[in-house]
Design an enzyme around this catalytic site. Structure first.
Site, PDB file in Angstrom:
ATOM      1  N   LYS A 156      16.146  -0.216  -8.996  1.00  0.00           N
ATOM      2  CA  LYS A 156      14.847  -0.537  -9.583  1.00  0.00           C
ATOM      3  C   LYS A 156      14.723   0.073 -10.973  1.00  0.00           C
ATOM      4  O   LYS A 156      15.363   1.083 -11.264  1.00  0.00           O
ATOM      5  CB  LYS A 156      13.729   0.061  -8.711  1.00  0.00           C
ATOM      6  N   ARG A 210      13.571  -5.585   5.184  1.00  0.00           N
ATOM      7  CA  ARG A 210      13.786  -6.620   6.202  1.00  0.00           C
ATOM      8  C   ARG A 210      15.048  -6.357   7.006  1.00  0.00           C
ATOM      9  O   ARG A 210      15.153  -6.754   8.170  1.00  0.00           O
ATOM     10  CB  ARG A 210      13.787  -8.002   5.520  1.00  0.00           C
TER      11      ARG A 210
HETATM   12  N1  BES Z   1       9.620  -1.514  -1.125  1.00  0.00           N
HETATM   13  C1  BES Z   1       9.741  -2.682  -1.909  1.00  0.00           C
HETATM   14  C2  BES Z   1       8.437  -3.469  -2.033  1.00  0.00           C
HETATM   15  C3  BES Z   1       7.313  -2.776  -2.757  1.00  0.00           C
HETATM   16  C4  BES Z   1       7.100  -3.012  -4.101  1.00  0.00           C
HETATM   17  C5  BES Z   1       6.451  -1.949  -2.075  1.00  0.00           C
HETATM   18  C6  BES Z   1       6.050  -2.399  -4.740  1.00  0.00           C
HETATM   19  C7  BES Z   1       5.400  -1.338  -2.731  1.00  0.00           C
HETATM   20  C8  BES Z   1       5.191  -1.557  -4.059  1.00  0.00           C
HETATM   21  C9  BES Z   1      10.791  -3.620  -1.306  1.00  0.00           C
HETATM   22  O1  BES Z   1      11.827  -2.983  -0.642  1.00  0.00           O
HETATM   23  C10 BES Z   1      11.393  -4.373  -2.430  1.00  0.00           C
HETATM   24  O2  BES Z   1      12.041  -3.775  -3.240  1.00  0.00           O
HETATM   25  N2  BES Z   1      11.165  -5.680  -2.466  1.00  0.00           N
HETATM   26  C11 BES Z   1      11.678  -6.495  -3.494  1.00  0.00           C
HETATM   27  C12 BES Z   1      12.254  -7.740  -2.853  1.00  0.00           C
HETATM   28  C13 BES Z   1      13.076  -8.559  -3.783  1.00  0.00           C
HETATM   29  C14 BES Z   1      14.350  -7.841  -4.137  1.00  0.00           C
HETATM   30  C15 BES Z   1      13.390  -9.873  -3.098  1.00  0.00           C
HETATM   31  C16 BES Z   1      10.521  -6.839  -4.421  1.00  0.00           C
HETATM   32  O3  BES Z   1       9.402  -7.032  -3.954  1.00  0.00           O
HETATM   33  O4  BES Z   1      10.747  -6.882  -5.625  1.00  0.00           O
HETATM   34 MN    MN Z   2      13.401  -2.443  -1.958  1.00  0.00          MN
END
Ligand code: BES
Ligand code: MN
Ligand code: ZN
Length: 500
Positions: free
Chosen positions: A276, A350
């Site tokens: 990230k 997931r």
């Molecule tokens: N934990 C994150 C989602 C999240 C984002 C929670 C912001 C709280 C605040 C999750 O694991 C994630 O990274 N999701 C990605 C999915 C994508 C790679 C398909 C996302 O939402 O960007």
């Molecule tokens: Mn994630």
């Protein structure tokens, strides 16, 4: 970390010292007790209200400091608006507003007589107390020096004057259990990941056996034996080993199918190799909000001795980039035997859920199964911080959660599932891939989870990425971690399993 708020119920009586809170309405009417208090303090309420343009609006207050004629330090007139709140949720919010009026330390008396002379029901009075304690919660464990505005949560003893203190005290015992559950969830979400790793999280849950929960902790070896390779693939990049914890509460009839709660517990989500951006990454200490909510509701059910059979399962891992970490393009075989192509290591929640959903369905046959996860940023784009996303394969279950959301103020909004979306996670190289592309990200995430739900199981998925943390302050919460889901699920259990 509970701000120490000690709640007592008593018959309504004007106190002699400290802070007194009484109710008024839009017409600035006072009940008998409030009126007699105003009288002994020189009958200046109406004058003060005019000077301060106070109109008795719901949850607004007028403060009279050091009123002459009485020993009291302060008298506070708390507005109820048009008329007395009705129902637990309205009283909960009024309790939250009252929390802001309390002194930072010491004693206060709140008289819940409305201008018509009526008192809330015992359940409503207890909801008022719950709102008050929840609003006073602070996460200040690591503040070695407290500033003025942060000191507002010293130990306070609150006496709440009601019509039937015996019944209110009994009702408060139930809500105090809910308070403990919400505060546990908030603590877990607020705690930073250097302190709360998977092992520490599991240890905290193991300690809940003292509250009457049966707790089972699965360590790495056991997870490998169960073939939870989707979950283990996420954990492999971390120095800290994963844990799966199962909590059981058997307060219902023997043989009644349990309700199952399933929580994503990523103690920190760097994204893994699909790392990230730095900005805001600190928020990913809260990526175990689903597991926190499941833990919190299980504690609440046990403490209030709920008449239900319930099981909670949480998958606790850390998602890190490392020489041993899983790569984009890797293919893992989940516990269910389905293969997953990991296109993006940041879609890790997931993967964790897939295996714990499989495990709980193999070991129990749930009456209903509800998973909670801070799963997608996309749900925040769609619903902001005001609703959690709800997905379900069963209308009765969805309707139950929607209703519980309105009753508690922990609102959910249903989004669609469908074959067209499901197709988006088909993979060329495996049974499925873990991301569905740019659009409808919360829906394709839900479709992924759905592939691990057995035929005939009533299932709902709550995407709480926008509501578990970082929400704006509300009537019942000022902390970053909200504990979202605990009150929602507790209410859902009351409505579906404990009525009649
Ligand atoms: N934990 C994150 C989602 C999240 C984002 C929670 C912001 C709280 C605040 C999750 O694991 C994630 O990274 N999701 C990605 C999915 C994508 C790679 C398909 C996302 O939402 O960007
Ligand atoms: Mn994630
Ligand atoms: Zn995540």
């Amino acid at each position: 970390m509970a701000a120490s708020t000690s709640i007592k119920f008593a018959g309504a009586q004007i106190p002699e010292k400290g802070t007194a809170v009484v109710l008024t309405d839009k017409k600035l009417q006072l009940g008998e007790l409030a009126a007699s208090l105003d009288k002994s303090a020189g009958e200046r309420f109406a004058l003060f209200a005019r000077i301060k343009s106070f109109r008795g609006a719901a949850r607004k207050a007028l403060e009279m400091v050091a009123p002459t004629g009485v020993e009291l330090e302060r008298i506070l007139f708390l507005g109820i608006g048009e008329s007395a709140p009705s129902g637990r949720f309205d009283w909960l919010r009024l309790g939250g507003a009252a929390a802001k009026l309390l002194p930072s330390e010491g004693e206060a008396t709140i008289i819940l007589q409305d201008p018509a002379g009526n008192y809330p029901s015992p359940g409503e009075a207890a909801a008022f107390a719950l709102g008050l304690t929840l609003r006073r919660y602070r996460f200040d464990r690591y503040k070695s020096q407290k500033k003025d505005d942060e000191e507002k949560n010293g130990p306070v003893t609150v006496t709440i004057g009601v019509g039937d203190p015996v019944k209110a005290t009994a009702a408060w015992k139930i809500e105090a259990a809910v308070d403990a559950g919400v505060e546990l969830a908030r603590d877990l979400v607020n705690e930073p990941a250097n302190i709360l790793g998977p092992v520490e999280f599991a240890d905290k849950l193991a300690a809940l056996d003292g509250d009457g929960l049966e707790v089972e902790v699965l360590e790495e070896k056991a997870l490998a034996k169960l073939k939870m390779n989707a979950l283990l693939g996420v954990a492999v990049g971390s120095e800290r080993p994963p844990r799966v914890v199962i909590m059981r509460w058997n307060g219902g009839k023997k043989g009644d199918k349990p309700v199952a709660f399933v929580g994503k517990g990523v103690v920190f989500d760097t994204g893994g190799i699909s790392i990230k951006p730095a900005s805001g990454m600190e928020d990913m200490k809260g990526d175990m909000g689903g597991a926190a909510a499941v833990s919190g509701v299980m504690l609440a059910l046990a403490r209030r001795k709920a008449k239900v059979n319930a099981v909670g399962i949480v998958g606790i891992v850390e998602n890190m980039p490392d020489g041993k970490a899983q790569r984009p393009g890797d293919i893992v075989t989940s516990m269910a035997g389905k293969t997953i192509e990991v296109i993006n290591t940041d879609a890790e929640g997931r993967l964790v859920l897939a295996d714990i959903l499989t495990h709980i369905q193999k070991t129990t046959s749930p009456d209903a199964m509800i998973d909670l996860a801070t799963l997608t940023g996309a749900i925040i784009v769609a619903l902001g911080h005001q609703h959690a996303g709800l997905f379900a394969n069963d209308d009765r279950l969805a309707d139950g959660l929607l209703a519980a959301g309105l009753e508690t103020g922990e609102k959910v909004w249903r989004l669609p599932l469908g074959e067209e979306y499901d197709k988006m996670i088909d993979s060329k190289n495996a049974d499925m891939k873990n991301v569905g592309g740019r659009w409808g990200g919360s829906i394709t995430a839900a479709q992924f989870i759905k592939r691990f739900v057995d035929e005939g199981v009533a299932w709902a998925h709550l995407d709480i990425a926008g509501t578990a943390m970082g929400s704006p302050s509300s009537d019942t919460n000022e902390s970053w971690g909200s504990g979202f889901g605990v009150r929602l699920l507790d209410q859902f259990v009351r409505d579906r399993y404990e009525k009649g």
